[in-house]
Design a protein around this motif. Structure first.
Motif, short mmCIF file in Angstrom:
data_model
loop_
_atom_site.label_atom_id
_atom_site.label_comp_id
_atom_site.label_asym_id
_atom_site.label_seq_id
_atom_site.Cartn_x
_atom_site.Cartn_y
_atom_site.Cartn_z
N TRP A 16 4.56 2.49 10.67
CA TRP A 16 3.62 1.82 9.78
C TRP A 16 3.95 0.34 9.65
O TRP A 16 5.12 -0.03 9.56
CB TRP A 16 3.64 2.46 8.38
CG TRP A 16 3.11 3.85 8.37
CD1 TRP A 16 3.84 5.00 8.32
CD2 TRP A 16 1.74 4.25 8.43
NE1 TRP A 16 3.01 6.09 8.34
CE2 TRP A 16 1.71 5.66 8.40
CE3 TRP A 16 0.54 3.55 8.50
CZ2 TRP A 16 0.53 6.38 8.45
CZ3 TRP A 16 -0.65 4.28 8.55
CH2 TRP A 16 -0.66 5.67 8.51
N PRO B 47 1.82 -3.12 4.18
CA PRO B 47 0.47 -2.95 3.61
C PRO B 47 -0.34 -4.24 3.66
O PRO B 47 0.19 -5.33 3.49
CB PRO B 47 0.74 -2.54 2.16
CG PRO B 47 2.12 -2.02 2.15
CD PRO B 47 2.86 -2.78 3.21
N ARG C 55 -2.59 0.52 5.16
CA ARG C 55 -1.52 0.37 6.13
C ARG C 55 -2.03 0.81 7.49
O ARG C 55 -2.77 1.77 7.60
CB ARG C 55 -0.32 1.22 5.75
CG ARG C 55 0.32 0.72 4.45
CD ARG C 55 1.60 1.39 4.19
NE ARG C 55 2.63 0.78 5.05
CZ ARG C 55 3.88 1.16 5.05
NH1 ARG C 55 4.28 2.13 4.29
NH2 ARG C 55 4.76 0.56 5.83
N GLY D 200 -0.87 1.87 11.46
CA GLY D 200 0.28 2.41 12.18
C GLY D 200 -0.09 2.85 13.57
O GLY D 200 -1.27 2.99 13.90
N TYR E 95 -3.61 4.46 13.52
CA TYR E 95 -3.80 5.16 12.25
C TYR E 95 -4.06 4.13 11.16
O TYR E 95 -3.56 3.01 11.22
CB TYR E 95 -2.55 5.97 11.87
CG TYR E 95 -2.21 7.03 12.87
CD1 TYR E 95 -2.65 8.33 12.70
CD2 TYR E 95 -1.45 6.73 13.99
CE1 TYR E 95 -2.34 9.31 13.63
CE2 TYR E 95 -1.14 7.69 14.93
CZ TYR E 95 -1.59 8.99 14.74
OH TYR E 95 -1.29 9.94 15.66
N ALA F 249 -4.32 4.17 6.71
CA ALA F 249 -4.18 4.99 5.50
C ALA F 249 -4.11 4.08 4.29
O ALA F 249 -3.71 2.92 4.38
CB ALA F 249 -2.91 5.84 5.56
N ALA G 227 -2.27 2.76 1.25
CA ALA G 227 -0.84 2.67 0.97
C ALA G 227 -0.46 3.72 -0.06
O ALA G 227 -1.13 3.88 -1.08
CB ALA G 227 -0.48 1.27 0.48
N GLU H 171 0.14 7.85 3.15
CA GLU H 171 0.32 7.84 4.59
C GLU H 171 0.35 9.24 5.19
O GLU H 171 0.24 9.41 6.39
CB GLU H 171 1.59 7.08 4.98
CG GLU H 171 1.49 5.58 4.76
CD GLU H 171 1.82 5.15 3.34
OE1 GLU H 171 2.04 6.00 2.45
OE2 GLU H 171 1.86 3.93 3.12
N ASP H 172 0.49 10.28 4.36
CA ASP H 172 0.49 11.64 4.87
C ASP H 172 -0.93 12.14 5.18
O ASP H 172 -1.10 13.22 5.72
CB ASP H 172 1.18 12.58 3.88
CG ASP H 172 0.52 12.61 2.51
OD1 ASP H 172 -0.11 11.60 2.13
OD2 ASP H 172 0.64 13.63 1.82
N PRO I 256 -3.60 10.10 7.00
CA PRO I 256 -4.23 8.96 7.66
C PRO I 256 -5.49 9.34 8.42
O PRO I 256 -5.70 10.50 8.79
CB PRO I 256 -3.16 8.50 8.65
CG PRO I 256 -2.48 9.78 9.04
CD PRO I 256 -2.44 10.59 7.75
#
Length: 63
Positions: free
Chosen positions: A6, A9, A19, A21, A29, A31, A33, A36-37, A39
């Protein structure tokens, strides 16, 4: 879940922080902030174009 690297942010005034990644296979990816689990994923090129448009003000209402 793949191992995602990542970036810091990206936060605009008064908006959520996002964010970006990438993984070892070159997938991109994005997501919120802190979440992130969960995305969104797409090709690196598709996410790059989305972020460039957001930063250029073309999609400001999405943030």
């Amino acid at each position: 879940m793949p191992d995602i690297t990542w970036e810091a942010p990206f936060c605009a005034t008064g908006n959520s922080c996002f964010r970006l990644g990438t993984d070892a296979e070159g997938n991109g990816y994005i997501a919120v902030a802190g979440e992130e689990d969960q995305p969104l994923t797409d090709s690196r090129e598709a996410l790059r174009n989305l972020i460039l448009d957001i930063k250029a003000g073309k999609a400001d209402h999405l943030l």
